[in-house]
Write an enzyme that holds these catalytic residues in place. Structure first.
Site, mmCIF file in Angstrom:
data_model
loop_
_atom_site.group_PDB
_atom_site.id
_atom_site.type_symbol
_atom_site.label_atom_id
_atom_site.label_comp_id
_atom_site.label_asym_id
_atom_site.label_seq_id
_atom_site.Cartn_x
_atom_site.Cartn_y
_atom_site.Cartn_z
ATOM 1 N N ASP A 16 3.832 7.966 -5.081
ATOM 2 C CA ASP A 16 2.830 7.473 -6.015
ATOM 3 C C ASP A 16 3.029 5.957 -6.108
ATOM 4 O OD1 ASP A 16 0.965 7.408 -8.180
ATOM 5 O OD2 ASP A 16 2.633 7.485 -9.595
ATOM 6 N N ASP A 18 1.921 3.593 -9.322
ATOM 7 C CA ASP A 18 2.309 3.241 -10.698
ATOM 8 C C ASP A 18 3.528 4.032 -11.155
ATOM 9 O OD1 ASP A 18 0.384 1.377 -11.102
ATOM 10 O OD2 ASP A 18 -0.814 2.520 -12.522
#
Length: 254
Positions: A16, A18
């Site tokens: 991912d 963030d």
């Protein structure tokens, strides 16, 4: 055989963005970049899978160079597939749902937000992407300070959670999934178009012995939950790039 003993083409590390490679909506640090590209990349095939579009990935990961640095890039939950810097596939939400359903959804959301009382409102409340719609109750044009303020407000008042509950009721006849990601918004997409979508592409073309996933929104309703809990992945919950670096150092024995 341990993970560290696997060859580069036998292991895939999916990240991912963030809370994993960067702090929320922040730019990757030079220190983490140096560690990642000089120590991790030589040891494993690397990919990113995010809910954002490619331009937002460029913003957070220092530009277009990621097209050359990453083996796989999967923007929009993997509905766009990029390999070796070239787009090799794309799915489209309008073709799947139909224009009338999309229009009905957007009209309802705009009416709902016009009556929603939150501390501030800015601009860009719905962002339309290839594989999803992103809904932001305060508007994506808020400042970082306003973003942080709303994140705290939402923890207490559960604005996004309540809105999703209302949308599920209104659109019970449509095959939509709602997923909270980041601090201020949530994603809406057809069932199965979550981050596990990228695994379809990978499995169709590659035979990795291990696929690891690193993400922060891993609780039910979070936009990492489905891929985090998928039996095809070995998953790691992180909250900061420091967590990611620590776990990578451990599993690859760097």
């Amino acid at each position: 055989m341990t993970t560290a003993a696997l060859k580069r083409d036998e292991i895939l590390l999916l990240f991912d963005v963030d809370g994993t490679l960067t702090m929320p909506r922040s730019v990757v640090t030079p220190e983490f970049e140096e560690f990642f590209y000089s120590r991790v990349k030589p040891r494993a095939t690397i990919g990113i899978v995010g809910g954002s579009d490619l331009e937002k990935m460029f913003e957070q990961l220092n530009g277009r160079k990621i097209l050359n640095e990453f083996d796989f890039i999967f923007p929009e939950n993997g509905l766009v597939q990029i390999e070796g810097g070239k787009e090799v596939g794309k799915q489209n939400i309008i073709m799947h749902l139909g224009e009338e359903t999309v229009k009905r959804f957007i009209n309802f959301v705009l009416r709902y937000l016009s009556e929603l009382d939150v501390p501030i409102k800015r601009g860009t409340f719905i962002e339309f992407r290839n594989g999803m719609m992103n809904v932001c109750p305060i508007g994506r044009q808020c400042t970082r300070e306003e973003r942080n303020m709303f994140a705290e407000y939402d923890i207490e008042h559960k604005v996004r959670e309540k809105m999703i509950k209302d949308l599920k009721q209104e659109f019970a006849d449509v095959d939509l999934t709602y997923s909270i990601g980041g601090q201020i918004s949530f994603d809406v997409f057809p069932h199965g178009w979550d981050k596990t979508y990228c695994l379809r592409h990978i499995e169709a073309h590659y035979k990795f012995k291990e696929i690891h996933f690193f993400g922060d929104k891993t609780e039910p309703g979070g936009n990492d939950y489905e891929i985090y809990s998928d039996p095809r992945t070995i998953s790691h919950r992180v909250y900061t790039p420091k967590d990611t670096q620590r776990i990578l150092t451990e599993i690859l024995e760097l």
